[in-house]
Scaffold this motif. Structure first.
Motif, mmCIF file in Angstrom:
data_model
loop_
_atom_site.group_PDB
_atom_site.id
_atom_site.type_symbol
_atom_site.label_atom_id
_atom_site.label_comp_id
_atom_site.label_asym_id
_atom_site.label_seq_id
_atom_site.Cartn_x
_atom_site.Cartn_y
_atom_site.Cartn_z
ATOM 1 N N ASP A 1 0.866 -1.180 0.000
ATOM 2 C CA ASP A 1 0.000 0.000 0.000
ATOM 3 C C ASP A 1 0.899 1.225 0.000
ATOM 4 O OD1 ASP A 1 0.965 -0.058 2.561
ATOM 5 O OD2 ASP A 1 -0.961 0.319 3.534
ATOM 6 N N ARG A 2 2.096 1.039 -0.570
ATOM 7 C CA ARG A 2 3.117 2.066 -0.564
ATOM 8 C C ARG A 2 2.987 3.021 -1.746
ATOM 9 N NH1 ARG A 2 9.423 0.200 -0.153
ATOM 10 N NH2 ARG A 2 10.357 2.259 -0.060
ATOM 11 N N GLY A 54 3.524 -0.315 -6.494
ATOM 12 C CA GLY A 54 2.108 -0.582 -6.687
ATOM 13 C C GLY A 54 1.289 -0.062 -5.515
ATOM 14 N N PHE A 55 -0.013 -0.228 -5.596
ATOM 15 C CA PHE A 55 -0.874 0.234 -4.513
ATOM 16 C C PHE A 55 -2.160 -0.557 -4.472
ATOM 17 C CE2 PHE A 55 -4.292 2.747 -2.755
ATOM 18 C CZ PHE A 55 -3.757 3.147 -1.548
ATOM 19 N N ARG A 76 -8.514 -3.961 1.229
ATOM 20 C CA ARG A 76 -8.855 -4.788 0.064
ATOM 21 C C ARG A 76 -7.747 -5.758 -0.322
ATOM 22 N NH1 ARG A 76 -13.528 -5.622 -0.988
ATOM 23 N NH2 ARG A 76 -13.336 -5.549 -3.223
ATOM 24 N N GLN A 77 -6.732 -5.900 0.530
ATOM 25 C CA GLN A 77 -5.598 -6.739 0.177
ATOM 26 C C GLN A 77 -5.937 -8.219 0.145
ATOM 27 O OE1 GLN A 77 -2.184 -5.567 2.461
ATOM 28 N NE2 GLN A 77 -2.046 -3.604 1.407
ATOM 29 N N ALA A 78 -6.918 -8.645 0.940
ATOM 30 C CA ALA A 78 -7.338 -10.049 0.891
ATOM 31 C C ALA A 78 -7.952 -10.369 -0.472
ATOM 32 C CB ALA A 78 -8.326 -10.340 2.006
ATOM 33 N N VAL A 79 -8.702 -9.429 -1.014
ATOM 34 C CA VAL A 79 -9.305 -9.600 -2.342
ATOM 35 C C VAL A 79 -8.205 -9.674 -3.394
ATOM 36 C CG1 VAL A 79 -10.800 -8.530 -4.071
ATOM 37 C CG2 VAL A 79 -11.396 -8.400 -1.652
ATOM 38 N N TYR A 80 -7.215 -8.791 -3.274
ATOM 39 C CA TYR A 80 -6.084 -8.782 -4.203
ATOM 40 C C TYR A 80 -5.388 -10.142 -4.199
ATOM 41 C CZ TYR A 80 -1.447 -7.704 -6.067
ATOM 42 O OH TYR A 80 -0.294 -7.715 -6.793
ATOM 43 N N ARG A 81 -5.113 -10.680 -3.002
ATOM 44 C CA ARG A 81 -4.433 -11.976 -2.905
ATOM 45 C C ARG A 81 -5.273 -13.090 -3.522
ATOM 46 N NH1 ARG A 81 -3.593 -10.354 2.484
ATOM 47 N NH2 ARG A 81 -1.622 -9.277 2.702
ATOM 48 N N ALA A 103 -4.962 -5.537 -8.879
ATOM 49 C CA ALA A 103 -4.987 -4.262 -8.166
ATOM 50 C C ALA A 103 -6.138 -3.395 -8.652
ATOM 51 C CB ALA A 103 -3.660 -3.535 -8.347
ATOM 52 N N ARG A 104 -6.365 -3.376 -9.953
ATOM 53 C CA ARG A 104 -7.436 -2.564 -10.524
ATOM 54 C C ARG A 104 -8.797 -3.025 -10.005
ATOM 55 N NH1 ARG A 104 -5.682 -2.904 -15.429
ATOM 56 N NH2 ARG A 104 -7.047 -4.582 -16.094
#
Length: 65
Positions: free
Chosen positions: A4-5, A10-11, A16-21, A34-35
């Protein structure tokens, strides 16, 4: 680990990182995952998108499931 940097790292919103994974596990590219995961940050945004998708399907004549 998901970033989330921002910038070249990337960001993805932390919430929402669980969804990303999950999307990455299913084979989505980093940018695509990510989108998608960043698109609906809040519950209100996601429900708005789902209503729009339902209207789109209805207008194209698809049956309800």
């Amino acid at each position: 680990m998901v970033s989330d940097r921002g910038g070249r790292w990337g960001f993805v919103y932390r919430s929402r990182q669980a969804v990303y994974r999950a999307l990455r596990r299913k084979g989505a590219s980093k940018s695509k995952a990510a989108r998608i995961s960043n698109a609906g940050r809040t519950h209100v945004e996601r429900s708005t998108m789902s209503r729009k998708a339902a209207r789109t399907r209805q207008s194209r004549g698809r049956k309800n499931r």
